[in-house]
Design a protein around this motif. Structure first.
Motif, PDB file in Angstrom:
ATOM      1  N   ARG A  14      89.516 -57.853   1.730  1.00  0.00           N
ATOM      2  CA  ARG A  14      88.206 -58.305   2.217  1.00  0.00           C
ATOM      3  C   ARG A  14      88.318 -59.633   2.959  1.00  0.00           C
ATOM      4  O   ARG A  14      87.671 -59.835   3.999  1.00  0.00           O
ATOM      5  CB  ARG A  14      87.238 -58.431   1.044  1.00  0.00           C
ATOM      6  N   LEU A  15      89.132 -60.559   2.412  1.00  0.00           N
ATOM      7  CA  LEU A  15      89.298 -61.849   3.080  1.00  0.00           C
ATOM      8  C   LEU A  15      89.960 -61.681   4.432  1.00  0.00           C
ATOM      9  O   LEU A  15      89.610 -62.382   5.396  1.00  0.00           O
ATOM     10  CB  LEU A  15      90.130 -62.785   2.192  1.00  0.00           C
ATOM     11  N   LEU A  56      89.448 -61.829  10.229  1.00  0.00           N
ATOM     12  CA  LEU A  56      89.509 -61.222  11.556  1.00  0.00           C
ATOM     13  C   LEU A  56      88.140 -61.270  12.241  1.00  0.00           C
ATOM     14  O   LEU A  56      88.044 -61.537  13.450  1.00  0.00           O
ATOM     15  CB  LEU A  56      89.993 -59.777  11.439  1.00  0.00           C
ATOM     16  N   GLU A  57      87.079 -61.005  11.447  1.00  0.00           N
ATOM     17  CA  GLU A  57      85.731 -61.080  12.012  1.00  0.00           C
ATOM     18  C   GLU A  57      85.397 -62.501  12.449  1.00  0.00           C
ATOM     19  O   GLU A  57      84.824 -62.712  13.528  1.00  0.00           O
ATOM     20  CB  GLU A  57      84.725 -60.593  10.977  1.00  0.00           C
ATOM     21  N   ASP A  85      86.463 -66.636  18.916  1.00  0.00           N
ATOM     22  CA  ASP A  85      86.901 -66.350  20.287  1.00  0.00           C
ATOM     23  C   ASP A  85      85.708 -66.170  21.228  1.00  0.00           C
ATOM     24  O   ASP A  85      85.775 -66.560  22.403  1.00  0.00           O
ATOM     25  CB  ASP A  85      87.771 -65.095  20.300  1.00  0.00           C
ATOM     26  N   THR A  86      84.614 -65.579  20.696  1.00  0.00           N
ATOM     27  CA  THR A  86      83.437 -65.388  21.554  1.00  0.00           C
ATOM     28  C   THR A  86      82.701 -66.707  21.771  1.00  0.00           C
ATOM     29  O   THR A  86      82.125 -66.938  22.843  1.00  0.00           O
ATOM     30  CB  THR A  86      82.478 -64.365  20.926  1.00  0.00           C
ATOM     31  N   VAL A  87      82.722 -67.574  20.738  1.00  0.00           N
ATOM     32  CA  VAL A  87      82.036 -68.859  20.880  1.00  0.00           C
ATOM     33  C   VAL A  87      82.774 -69.756  21.855  1.00  0.00           C
ATOM     34  O   VAL A  87      82.172 -70.476  22.657  1.00  0.00           O
ATOM     35  CB  VAL A  87      81.898 -69.546  19.503  1.00  0.00           C
TER      36      VAL A  87
END
Length: 316
Positions: free
Chosen positions: A140-141, A146-147, A153-155
């Motif tokens: 989960r971590l 990754l999320e 990366d989008t910011v």
């Protein structure tokens, strides 16, 4: 003649047996005397090796006694210092200091008692279950990481406009004395909402911008907050730095994370020299401790939270 010879032979055999018996008795007597002599000598006299061992033990005993006295003396000194520190804390903050050692000892004792009362089979089963749960948590971590990486990366460069460091140098995590929440006002002695954090630092200490942005206000007028700098980071975040002694920036000036924007002081309604720091998100004040993630490890974050929660009185 034959009878005399036989009689003589018997006499010689008898005398031989008597000599052998006498020699045997003398041998045992001398052996017993030797044993008694050795025992008596061992009781009343020491061999050089035994003498050295006894005296080495005496030296160790005297050194242990001296170390024990020093330990007792140091323990008394430390206890006195701890009592004085608690008294100062009570007088200054009007609350009981947080006892980290006692909490850790209680947790360790509780864990030990739980382990002792379980069987080997149960411990193995719990270990397997713990490992399995840890593996699932790791998955989960990893997905969360990754999320988060994808969001970063989008910011892009917008990350530099998010407050993420402490406004002062606080490597030992001991300068933060009042946290976000309901705290006792130092002058009114009532519970009031304290919507920032207080750092007890000497007057004239450097104050850093915690993210890139533009100075929205650099106020030097007299007020309860004293001299204050407010930075707009352009993404819904604002940070405020109050009770300053000197302001090094002007309104409209662009600043970067880590720039020295002011020096700490004791201006405004302040109990002692300190820095009051606030973080605002979309106009709402939030807990600044959650925005120190760039320089704190998870364990340091938890420690800072415990330290902050131990103080019930603010400095402004």
């Amino acid at each position: 003649m034959t009878g005399k010879k036989d009689l003589e032979r018997l006499r010689r055999r008898k005398r031989r047996k008597q000599r052998i018996l006498s020699a045997t008795v003398h041998l045992f007597v001398w052996f017993g005397v030797a044993v008694l002599y050795y025992i008596g000598f061992s009781i009343f006299f020491d061999t050089p090796f035994e003498y050295q061992l006894k005296h080495s033990t005496d030296r160790l005993r005297s050194e242990y006694h001296a170390l024990e006295q020093r330990y007792d003396s140091l323990s008394r000194v430390l206890d006195n210092l701890a009592d004085r520190d608690r008294n100062v804390f009570r007088i200054l903050f009007e609350s009981e200091p947080y006892d980290f050692e006692d909490e850790v000892e209680q947790r360790q004792a509780a864990t030990y008692e739980k382990i002792v009362g379980r069987s080997t089979r149960q411990l193995k089963r719990e270990l397997r279950e713990g490992v399995l749960a840890m593996e699932q948590q790791m998955v989960r971590l990893n997905d969360s990481y990754l999320e988060l990486q994808a969001r970063i990366d989008t910011v892009g460069k917008g990350c530099n406009n998010i407050p993420s460091i402490q406004p002062v140098i606080n490597k030992q995590l001991t300068l933060l004395t009042a946290s976000y929440g309901m705290r006792i006002h130092p002058f009114f002695k009532t519970l009031q909402s304290h919507q920032g954090v207080d750092y007890t630092i000497p007057e004239g200490s450097r104050v850093f911008a915690t993210a890139d942005g533009v100075v929205r206000d650099a106020s030097s007028r007299n007020s309860t907050q004293g001299q204050t700098v407010v930075i707009d980071h352009g993404n819904g975040y604002e940070t405020s730095y109050s009770h300053l002694s000197k302001i090094n920036v002007r309104k409209g000036q662009s600043v970067r994370r880590g720039d020295i924007i002011a020096l700490s002081g004791d201006t405004g309604l302040s109990l002692a020299p300190h820095l009051h720091y606030e973080v605002r998100k979309d106009g709402m004040r939030v807990d600044p401790i959650h925005y120190f993630f760039m320089e704190l490890t998870p364990s340091e974050y938890q420690r800072l939270m415990r330290i902050a929660q131990s103080g019930m009185q603010s400095f402004d």
